[in-house]
Design a protein around this motif. Structure first.
Motif, PDB file in Angstrom:
ATOM      1  N   ASP A   1     -28.891 -53.072 -12.687  1.00 13.96           N
ATOM      2  CA  ASP A   1     -29.645 -51.945 -12.148  1.00 13.96           C
ATOM      3  C   ASP A   1     -30.488 -51.241 -13.212  1.00 13.96           C
ATOM      4  O   ASP A   1     -31.303 -50.374 -12.872  1.00 13.96           O
ATOM      5  N   TYR A   2     -30.294 -51.605 -14.475  1.00 15.04           N
ATOM      6  CA  TYR A   2     -31.033 -50.937 -15.552  1.00 15.04           C
ATOM      7  C   TYR A   2     -32.479 -51.420 -15.599  1.00 15.04           C
ATOM      8  O   TYR A   2     -33.415 -50.623 -15.543  1.00 15.04           O
ATOM      9  N   ASN A   3     -32.661 -52.724 -15.722  1.00 22.35           N
ATOM     10  CA  ASN A   3     -34.008 -53.288 -15.680  1.00 22.35           C
ATOM     11  C   ASN A   3     -33.909 -54.799 -15.461  1.00 22.35           C
ATOM     12  O   ASN A   3     -32.817 -55.374 -15.451  1.00 22.35           O
ATOM     13  N   GLU A   4     -35.064 -55.436 -15.308  1.00 20.73           N
ATOM     14  CA  GLU A   4     -35.118 -56.857 -15.021  1.00 20.73           C
ATOM     15  C   GLU A   4     -34.512 -57.690 -16.148  1.00 20.73           C
ATOM     16  O   GLU A   4     -33.927 -58.754 -15.903  1.00 20.73           O
ATOM     17  N   ALA A   5     -34.649 -57.221 -17.364  1.00 18.70           N
ATOM     18  CA  ALA A   5     -34.127 -57.979 -18.506  1.00 18.70           C
ATOM     19  C   ALA A   5     -32.609 -58.121 -18.455  1.00 18.70           C
ATOM     20  O   ALA A   5     -32.046 -59.022 -19.095  1.00 18.70           O
TER      21      ALA A   5
ATOM     22  N   GLY B   1     -22.040 -52.594 -25.817  1.00 14.32           N
ATOM     23  CA  GLY B   1     -22.161 -52.439 -27.259  1.00 14.32           C
ATOM     24  C   GLY B   1     -21.619 -51.124 -27.765  1.00 14.32           C
ATOM     25  O   GLY B   1     -21.207 -50.255 -26.981  1.00 14.32           O
ATOM     26  N   MET B   2     -21.653 -50.981 -29.078  1.00 20.28           N
ATOM     27  CA  MET B   2     -21.074 -49.811 -29.734  1.00 20.28           C
ATOM     28  C   MET B   2     -22.142 -49.017 -30.470  1.00 20.28           C
ATOM     29  O   MET B   2     -22.000 -48.670 -31.629  1.00 20.28           O
ATOM     30  N   GLY B   3     -23.254 -48.718 -29.805  1.00 21.63           N
ATOM     31  CA  GLY B   3     -24.312 -47.928 -30.412  1.00 21.63           C
ATOM     32  C   GLY B   3     -23.865 -46.514 -30.728  1.00 21.63           C
ATOM     33  O   GLY B   3     -22.761 -46.087 -30.377  1.00 21.63           O
ATOM     34  N   ALA B   4     -24.774 -45.764 -31.363  1.00 20.69           N
ATOM     35  CA  ALA B   4     -24.419 -44.419 -31.839  1.00 20.69           C
ATOM     36  C   ALA B   4     -24.373 -43.396 -30.716  1.00 20.69           C
ATOM     37  O   ALA B   4     -23.807 -42.319 -30.887  1.00 20.69           O
ATOM     38  N   TRP B   5     -24.975 -43.681 -29.577  1.00 15.43           N
ATOM     39  CA  TRP B   5     -24.942 -42.754 -28.450  1.00 15.43           C
ATOM     40  C   TRP B   5     -24.287 -43.440 -27.262  1.00 15.43           C
ATOM     41  O   TRP B   5     -23.999 -44.630 -27.283  1.00 15.43           O
ATOM     42  N   ARG B   6     -24.048 -42.677 -26.201  1.00 17.83           N
ATOM     43  CA  ARG B   6     -23.400 -43.221 -25.012  1.00 17.83           C
ATOM     44  C   ARG B   6     -24.412 -43.335 -23.880  1.00 17.83           C
ATOM     45  O   ARG B   6     -25.185 -42.405 -23.617  1.00 17.83           O
ATOM     46  N   LEU B   7     -24.420 -44.483 -23.217  1.00 16.73           N
ATOM     47  CA  LEU B   7     -25.313 -44.724 -22.101  1.00 16.73           C
ATOM     48  C   LEU B   7     -24.658 -45.698 -21.151  1.00 16.73           C
ATOM     49  O   LEU B   7     -24.208 -46.769 -21.568  1.00 16.73           O
ATOM     50  N   CYS B   8     -24.575 -45.351 -19.885  1.00 13.89           N
ATOM     51  CA  CYS B   8     -23.969 -46.197 -18.854  1.00 13.89           C
ATOM     52  C   CYS B   8     -24.966 -46.318 -17.712  1.00 13.89           C
ATOM     53  O   CYS B   8     -25.163 -45.369 -16.962  1.00 13.89           O
ATOM     54  N   ARG B   9     -25.580 -47.478 -17.601  1.00 17.63           N
ATOM     55  CA  ARG B   9     -26.610 -47.691 -16.580  1.00 17.63           C
ATOM     56  C   ARG B   9     -26.405 -49.015 -15.857  1.00 17.63           C
ATOM     57  O   ARG B   9     -26.042 -49.988 -16.467  1.00 17.63           O
TER      58      ARG B   9
ATOM     59  N   CYS C   1     -17.867 -48.989 -19.054  1.00 17.74           N
ATOM     60  CA  CYS C   1     -18.406 -47.701 -19.514  1.00 17.74           C
ATOM     61  C   CYS C   1     -17.331 -46.811 -20.130  1.00 17.74           C
ATOM     62  O   CYS C   1     -17.656 -45.870 -20.855  1.00 17.74           O
ATOM     63  N   ARG C   2     -16.069 -47.083 -19.851  1.00 18.35           N
ATOM     64  CA  ARG C   2     -14.994 -46.274 -20.429  1.00 18.35           C
ATOM     65  C   ARG C   2     -14.684 -46.680 -21.873  1.00 18.35           C
ATOM     66  O   ARG C   2     -14.140 -45.877 -22.629  1.00 18.35           O
ATOM     67  N   TYR C   3     -14.989 -47.921 -22.230  1.00 23.88           N
ATOM     68  CA  TYR C   3     -14.555 -48.421 -23.534  1.00 23.88           C
ATOM     69  C   TYR C   3     -15.692 -48.760 -24.499  1.00 23.88           C
ATOM     70  O   TYR C   3     -15.479 -48.761 -25.712  1.00 23.88           O
ATOM     71  N   PHE C   4     -16.871 -49.051 -23.970  1.00 25.23           N
ATOM     72  CA  PHE C   4     -18.030 -49.325 -24.810  1.00 25.23           C
ATOM     73  C   PHE C   4     -18.945 -48.110 -24.798  1.00 25.23           C
ATOM     74  O   PHE C   4     -19.010 -47.377 -23.809  1.00 25.23           O
ATOM     75  N   ASN C   5     -19.677 -47.916 -25.873  1.00 23.65           N
ATOM     76  CA  ASN C   5     -20.602 -46.779 -25.934  1.00 23.65           C
ATOM     77  C   ASN C   5     -21.828 -46.995 -25.064  1.00 23.65           C
ATOM     78  O   ASN C   5     -22.353 -46.048 -24.473  1.00 23.65           O
ATOM     79  N   ILE C   6     -22.322 -48.216 -25.015  1.00 26.17           N
ATOM     80  CA  ILE C   6     -23.518 -48.519 -24.240  1.00 26.17           C
ATOM     81  C   ILE C   6     -23.226 -49.677 -23.297  1.00 26.17           C
ATOM     82  O   ILE C   6     -22.734 -50.725 -23.716  1.00 26.17           O
ATOM     83  N   VAL C   7     -23.529 -49.475 -22.018  1.00 24.80           N
ATOM     84  CA  VAL C   7     -23.378 -50.515 -21.003  1.00 24.80           C
ATOM     85  C   VAL C   7     -24.656 -50.539 -20.168  1.00 24.80           C
ATOM     86  O   VAL C   7     -25.020 -49.526 -19.562  1.00 24.80           O
ATOM     87  N   LEU C   8     -25.322 -51.683 -20.142  1.00 25.31           N
ATOM     88  CA  LEU C   8     -26.545 -51.840 -19.364  1.00 25.31           C
ATOM     89  C   LEU C   8     -26.373 -53.030 -18.432  1.00 25.31           C
ATOM     90  O   LEU C   8     -26.058 -54.142 -18.880  1.00 25.31           O
ATOM     91  N   GLY C   9     -26.558 -52.809 -17.120  1.00 26.67           N
ATOM     92  CA  GLY C   9     -26.374 -53.859 -16.141  1.00 26.67           C
ATOM     93  C   GLY C   9     -27.637 -54.171 -15.365  1.00 26.67           C
ATOM     94  O   GLY C   9     -28.727 -53.697 -15.704  1.00 26.67           O
TER      95      GLY C   9
ATOM     96  N   HIS D   1     -18.221 -53.009 -14.249  1.00 24.56           N
ATOM     97  CA  HIS D   1     -19.248 -52.193 -14.909  1.00 24.56           C
ATOM     98  C   HIS D   1     -18.697 -50.802 -15.224  1.00 24.56           C
ATOM     99  O   HIS D   1     -18.860 -50.292 -16.342  1.00 24.56           O
ATOM    100  N   GLY D   2     -18.036 -50.181 -14.258  1.00 24.82           N
ATOM    101  CA  GLY D   2     -17.464 -48.857 -14.482  1.00 24.82           C
ATOM    102  C   GLY D   2     -16.396 -48.859 -15.560  1.00 24.82           C
ATOM    103  O   GLY D   2     -16.324 -47.937 -16.378  1.00 24.82           O
ATOM    104  N   ALA D   3     -15.570 -49.903 -15.578  1.00 26.37           N
ATOM    105  CA  ALA D   3     -14.534 -50.006 -16.611  1.00 26.37           C
ATOM    106  C   ALA D   3     -15.152 -50.180 -17.989  1.00 26.37           C
ATOM    107  O   ALA D   3     -14.682 -49.597 -18.973  1.00 26.37           O
TER     108      ALA D   3
END
Length: 229
Positions: A209-213, A221-229, A199-207, A195-197
């Motif tokens: 711990d983010y939510n049930e989904a 993914g490569m969204g326009a903003w950066r988010l690591c959760r 976050c270094r290469y993708f713009n958005i990483v959701l695991g 998961h940590g790795a």
């Protein structure tokens, strides 16, 4: 004289940039911000900048992808479903690892995956298990839909995101997000390193711990903003 001083103050910081872009300075490509990204080179402080540049330059992206170990075929731009367009994409077939199925990916997503696999995933596997991952299991990339409870299109709608579900090691052990994320054993430790790795290469990483989904996969993914959760 004051004008000359001001001109010098302006020119001095700009001069190295101009020299690099014009090829007047001879430095290793991996330390040259204007040189193409080479996936095989160990990442450094310039890697994310080079990734950002290729996101807006299909030829530069294709050159970077060609340095990876991925097996792929280019895809024509298309509208697989109304309201969802795939552009500058490839069909990923395998690399040093196998996939449970081929999947479509934009070129920037494919380059990010190649960096992640080579410098993040396999490093984590060797660190925790002393062996490499031989298979990556995923839930797919393209899905013509909106973000849950939103009127905004998901990155999946353009094959610009991938849902990674699990991994198989060389000795046959299978590690999944759904079963092995929780706890403090070596499998959970491996998944957190992965998961940590990511976050270094993708713009958005959701695991998980983010939510049930996302309890059973990593959304990368490569969204326009950066988010690591």
């Amino acid at each position: 004289m004051k004008v000359v001083r001001w001109l010098l103050l302006i020119a001095l910081p700009v001069a190295p940039v101009v020299a690099l872009r014009c090829g007047w300075l001879d430095i290793p490509p991996r330390w040259n911000p204007w040189a193409p990204l080479d996936v095989r080179e160990p990442p450094n402080l310039l890697t994310s900048f080079k990734q950002w540049r290729l996101a807006y330059d299909p030829k530069r992206c294709a050159a970077a992808l060609a340095t990876s170990s991925l097996r792929y075929v280019p895809l024509p731009d298309s509208h697989p479903q109304p309201g969802c367009r795939i552009e500058n994409a490839v069909r990923l077939q395998s690399s040093h690892v196998a996939f449970n199925a081929d999947f479509s990916a934009t070129c920037p997503l494919a380059v990010a995956y190649a960096l992640f696999e080579r410098h993040g995933l396999q490093t984590a596997a060797e660190q925790v298990f002393g062996q490499l991952v031989v298979k990556v299991e995923h839930f797919g990339s393209f899905a013509c839909r909106n973000i849950a409870r939103s009127d905004r299109r998901s990155q999946h709608a353009g094959a610009n995101a991938l849902d990674i579900a699990g991994f198989r090691l060389r000795d046959g052990r299978r590690i999944t997000l759904a079963r092995d994320w929780a706890g403090d054993g070596e499998r959970a430790r491996f998944l957190r390193l992965v998961h940590g790795a990511a976050c270094r290469y993708f713009n958005i990483v959701l695991g998980p711990d983010y939510n049930e989904a996302h309890r059973d996969h990593l959304h990368v993914g490569m969204g326009a903003w950066r988010l690591c959760r």
